[in-house]
Design a protein around this motif. Structure first.
Motif, short mmCIF file in Angstrom:
data_model
loop_
_atom_site.label_atom_id
_atom_site.label_comp_id
_atom_site.label_asym_id
_atom_site.label_seq_id
_atom_site.Cartn_x
_atom_site.Cartn_y
_atom_site.Cartn_z
N LEU A 1 0.85 -1.19 0.00
CA LEU A 1 0.00 0.00 0.00
C LEU A 1 0.88 1.24 0.00
CD1 LEU A 1 -2.52 -0.98 2.83
CD2 LEU A 1 -2.90 -1.14 0.35
N ILE B 1 -3.73 4.25 -1.78
CA ILE B 1 -4.97 4.33 -0.98
C ILE B 1 -5.39 5.78 -0.70
CG2 ILE B 1 -4.79 2.05 0.08
CD1 ILE B 1 -3.61 3.33 2.57
N ILE C 1 7.10 17.14 13.85
CA ILE C 1 7.25 16.07 12.86
C ILE C 1 7.52 16.71 11.50
CG2 ILE C 1 6.09 14.24 11.59
CD1 ILE C 1 4.58 13.53 14.14
N GLY D 1 1.92 13.05 4.66
CA GLY D 1 2.10 11.89 5.54
C GLY D 1 0.85 11.61 6.36
N THR D 2 0.60 10.34 6.63
CA THR D 2 -0.62 9.94 7.32
C THR D 2 -0.30 9.24 8.65
OG1 THR D 2 -0.67 7.75 6.30
CG2 THR D 2 -1.75 9.54 5.09
N GLY E 1 -1.70 6.37 9.58
CA GLY E 1 -1.53 4.95 9.28
C GLY E 1 -0.15 4.65 8.73
N GLY E 2 0.31 5.49 7.80
CA GLY E 2 1.64 5.29 7.22
C GLY E 2 2.71 5.39 8.28
N GLU F 1 9.86 6.98 15.11
CA GLU F 1 8.61 7.55 14.66
C GLU F 1 7.86 8.21 15.82
OE1 GLU F 1 5.12 7.04 14.16
OE2 GLU F 1 5.79 8.69 12.88
N LEU G 1 4.61 9.53 16.02
CA LEU G 1 3.21 9.19 16.32
C LEU G 1 3.08 7.83 17.00
CD1 LEU G 1 1.13 10.56 13.31
CD2 LEU G 1 1.42 11.53 15.59
N LEU H 1 -4.40 -1.40 8.05
CA LEU H 1 -4.72 -0.69 9.29
C LEU H 1 -5.78 0.35 8.94
CD1 LEU H 1 -4.01 0.17 12.28
CD2 LEU H 1 -2.42 1.80 11.27
N LYS I 1 10.70 16.65 22.18
CA LYS I 1 11.65 15.96 21.31
C LYS I 1 12.92 16.78 21.23
CE LYS I 1 11.55 15.11 16.26
NZ LYS I 1 10.62 14.76 15.16
N GLY J 1 12.54 19.91 12.12
CA GLY J 1 11.92 18.93 11.23
C GLY J 1 12.68 17.63 11.10
N SER K 1 13.15 14.88 -0.24
CA SER K 1 12.08 15.62 0.46
C SER K 1 12.60 16.61 1.49
CB SER K 1 11.07 14.71 1.15
OG SER K 1 11.02 13.47 0.56
N ASN K 2 13.83 17.03 1.37
CA ASN K 2 14.39 17.94 2.37
C ASN K 2 14.50 19.39 1.91
OD1 ASN K 2 15.29 16.65 5.01
ND2 ASN K 2 15.94 15.14 3.51
C1 LIG Z 1 11.87 14.96 5.15
C2 LIG Z 1 11.08 14.06 6.05
C3 LIG Z 1 11.16 14.24 7.43
C4 LIG Z 1 10.42 13.43 8.28
N1 LIG Z 1 10.51 13.66 9.62
C5 LIG Z 1 9.78 12.89 10.46
C6 LIG Z 1 9.84 13.10 11.86
O1 LIG Z 1 10.50 14.01 12.34
N2 LIG Z 1 9.11 12.29 12.66
C7 LIG Z 1 8.32 11.28 12.16
O2 LIG Z 1 7.70 10.59 12.93
N3 LIG Z 1 8.22 11.08 10.84
C8 LIG Z 1 8.95 11.85 9.98
N4 LIG Z 1 8.86 11.63 8.63
C9 LIG Z 1 7.99 10.54 8.12
C10 LIG Z 1 6.65 11.07 7.72
O3 LIG Z 1 5.94 11.40 8.85
C11 LIG Z 1 5.92 10.03 6.89
O4 LIG Z 1 4.94 10.68 6.19
C12 LIG Z 1 5.29 8.90 7.64
O5 LIG Z 1 6.20 8.22 8.45
C13 LIG Z 1 4.73 7.86 6.71
O6 LIG Z 1 3.46 8.18 6.38
P1 LIG Z 1 2.97 8.02 4.89
O7 LIG Z 1 1.50 8.20 4.89
O8 LIG Z 1 3.76 8.91 4.02
O9 LIG Z 1 3.29 6.47 4.61
P2 LIG Z 1 3.80 5.70 3.33
O10 LIG Z 1 5.19 6.10 3.02
O11 LIG Z 1 2.80 5.77 2.24
O12 LIG Z 1 3.77 4.21 3.90
C14 LIG Z 1 4.68 3.77 4.88
C15 LIG Z 1 4.48 2.27 5.11
O13 LIG Z 1 3.23 2.02 5.70
C16 LIG Z 1 2.41 1.16 4.91
N5 LIG Z 1 1.04 1.65 5.07
C17 LIG Z 1 0.61 2.92 4.90
N6 LIG Z 1 -0.69 3.03 5.25
C18 LIG Z 1 -1.09 1.79 5.64
C19 LIG Z 1 -2.32 1.26 6.12
N7 LIG Z 1 -3.42 2.03 6.30
N8 LIG Z 1 -2.39 -0.06 6.42
C20 LIG Z 1 -1.29 -0.85 6.27
N9 LIG Z 1 -0.11 -0.40 5.82
C21 LIG Z 1 0.00 0.91 5.50
C22 LIG Z 1 2.97 1.27 3.53
O14 LIG Z 1 2.71 0.10 2.78
C23 LIG Z 1 4.45 1.45 3.81
O15 LIG Z 1 5.06 0.23 4.06
C24 LIG Z 1 9.59 12.41 7.75
C25 LIG Z 1 9.50 12.22 6.37
C26 LIG Z 1 10.24 13.04 5.52
C27 LIG Z 1 10.13 12.81 4.05
#
Ligand SMILES: Cc1cc2nc3c(=O)[nH]c(=O)nc-3n(C[C@H](O)[C@H](O)[C@H](O)COP(=O)(O)OP(=O)(O)OC[C@H]3O[C@@H](n4cnc5c(N)ncnc54)[C@H](O)[C@@H]3O)c2cc1C
Ligand code: FES
Ligand code: FES
Lengths: 291, 166
Positions: A31, A55, A103, A112-113, A115-116, A125, A127, A170, A188, A194, B42-43
């Protein structure tokens, strides 16, 4: 130029249809929600999948924050920005807005979500630490409309590994509300705005007539997965909150975690942070519960 | 696979690989090279465009994910020869030097002002905190946004006055 290896793209139109696709495609499929963890990993060839199932169209179905008397339910597709901007959520559990402010950055938070974030299961992480602190449970849906609910401890199987099977998704997290005064906070330490945590801590306390009926602390970036520390809860229950209690909790946090020395800092330094951040967030959580 | 999306008001349909990132679709397929591409991680934020009105880092969005949606890039800011006030603000207050970060900065700051027409300095700095400028040191970018906010407030007041004048 970093681009992912080739894959096929499918778009999910409902949760059950997404599960149907996962069933058919098996472990070669993944996903993609916000994509802000998965796509960078695929660019770096740390992950490779033959199919990505998008999704994002499920936001209408899975993007929500619902409050009832006994719990808060948050859909898996709720984006960071929505968690940050929800006054309803901040009113009950300000720990969410504390965490969301640190975050990533506002633009990453647009995608970002929740669930992700949980499913990525990165030990740093934020959350996950928040949900651990609040004793959340995770609703996982599988084929045939089957649903199971697991605790955060059961959810995180290991770094980057969760209880969600290849044919499951999820859908929601549920946070219990108790009939006491509650306060929560998140803090934190990061190298720059960030960035991922060097160490972070969340705390929640529930007070009844000035005494702690329950307290929880969740830490991130100090071990294989975000950790809740039951020993702290046990030590705090029944007491009236004061500085010596925070000190005790901080000491337990420092010795219960398992940080590694890396570019973000030495293990000793991280233990010191776990101690200090535990004290600070407990202090803040109590202030909030009292106000 | 085939993807159809609206970019700056024009609908485009193209045959692409599913793995193509939105930033490359805009630059290499549509030749809209105003959107820059830098860190790939993404930075840096030079690749920021709008997806359905929200700023996103287009190096971390698949072109396929934008299918059926609306994208706006820096090329969509000016109205013919007339600059958007945010572009004028950057011009007036030296919000750029080399210009590499500028398209992303403009898109983020325009989105900020649309939501919050009178942001504080702190709010401006928070809005661009996911973007890196190696030249101007942010102070002049902040001033550019403040100039634009003041300019737009004055313009709105003037047009109100005009409307009530006989
Ligand atoms: C520059 C940068 C800085 C960041 N800094 C931080 C930070 O300081 N702290 C922090 O916590 N995070 C940080 N993140 C991560 C960010 O919060 C991400 O968006 C988040 O971790 C993942 O969410 P997403 O929706 O993008 O997931 P995705 O990348 O789409 O998915 C992540 C994983 O989860 C799975 N998945 C997603 N949704 C579901 C679902 N509903 N059910 C089952 N599996 C699922 C996907 O298959 C994949 O394996 C950072 C990201 C970037 C790019
Ligand atoms: S190229 Fe997209 S954030 Fe740097
Ligand atoms: S103007 Fe050169 S990077 Fe910002």
């Amino acid at each position: 130029m970093q681009v992912p290896a080739p894959f096929e793209y499918e778009r999910a139109t409902s949760v059950d249809q997404a599960i149907g696709l996962l069933e058919r495609l098996g472990s070669s499929a993944r996903l993609v929600a916000g994509g802000h963890s998965l796509l960078p990993m695929m660019k770096l060839r740390l992950a490779n999948f033959e199919y990505l199932i998008d999704i994002n169209d499920l936001h209408a179905e899975l993007g929500y924050i619902r409050l009832s008397d006994d719990e808060v339910r948050i859909g898996a597709m709720t984006r960071h920005r929505e968690l940050l901007e929800s006054d309803v959520l901040a009113g009950v559990f300000p720990i969410f807005s504390d965490a969301e402010k640190v975050i990533a950055d506002p633009i990453v938070r647009n995608r970002g979500t929740l669930g992700g974030s949980l499913c990525q299961a990165d030990p740093s992480e934020d959350l996950s630490a928040v949900c651990t602190t609040l004793d959340a449970s995770c609703v996982i849906r599988g084929p045939g409309g089957s649903e199971r609910v697991v605790t955060m401890e059961e959810f995180h199987v290991g770094p980057y590994e969760t209880a969600v099977a290849d044919n499951e998704i999820l859908t929601e997290i549920r946070i219990p509300r108790k009939n006491f005064k509650v306060g929560s906070a998140y803090a934190k330490v990061e190298r720059r705005a960030g960035d991922w945590a060097v160490v972070s801590a969340g705390a929640a306390v529930w007070l009844d007539q000035g005494r702690i009926v329950d307290a929880r602390v969740g830490l991130a970036a100090v071990g294989p997965n975000t950790t809740g520390i039951p020993e702290i809860s046990a030590a705090l229950r029944g007491h009236e909150p004061d500085e010596s209690l925070y000190e005790l909790a901080g000491a337990i946090a420092a010795r219960s975690c398992d940080p590694a020395t890396d570019t973000r800092g030495s293990a000793d330094y991280k233990r010191h942070l776990a101690d200090e951040l535990t004290r600070r967030t407990l202090r803040r959580a109590v202030e909030r519960a009292r106000s | 696979m085939q993807v159809t999306m609206t970019v700056n008001g024009t609908e485009y349909t193209r045959e692409i690989e599913a793995r193509m990132l939105l930033v490359h679709f805009l630059r290499d397929v549509l030749s809209l090279t105003g959107t820059h591409w830098g860190c790939d991680t993404s930075n840096c934020g030079v690749c920021v465009v709008w997806l359905d009105g929200e700023p996103v880092k287009s190096c971390t969005v698949l072109a396929a994910m934008a299918g059926g949606h609306e994208v706006r890039t820096v090329e969509g800011l000016a109205n013919g020869a007339e600059l958007d006030p945010i572009q004028e603000g950057f011009r007036q207050c030296h919000g750029l030097q080399c210009g590499f970060c500028t398209p992303g900065m403009l898109m983020t700051c325009r989105a900020l002002l649309d939501k919050n027409p009178d942001p504080t300095e702190g709010e401006i700095r928070e809005a661009i905190s996911g973007q890196i400028c190696r030249c101007t040191g942010y102070s002049s970018i902040v001033r550019s946004v403040q100039w634009t906010a003041a300019h737009e407030a004055a313009a709105a007041a003037a047009s109100k006055e005009e409307a009530v004048a006989p």
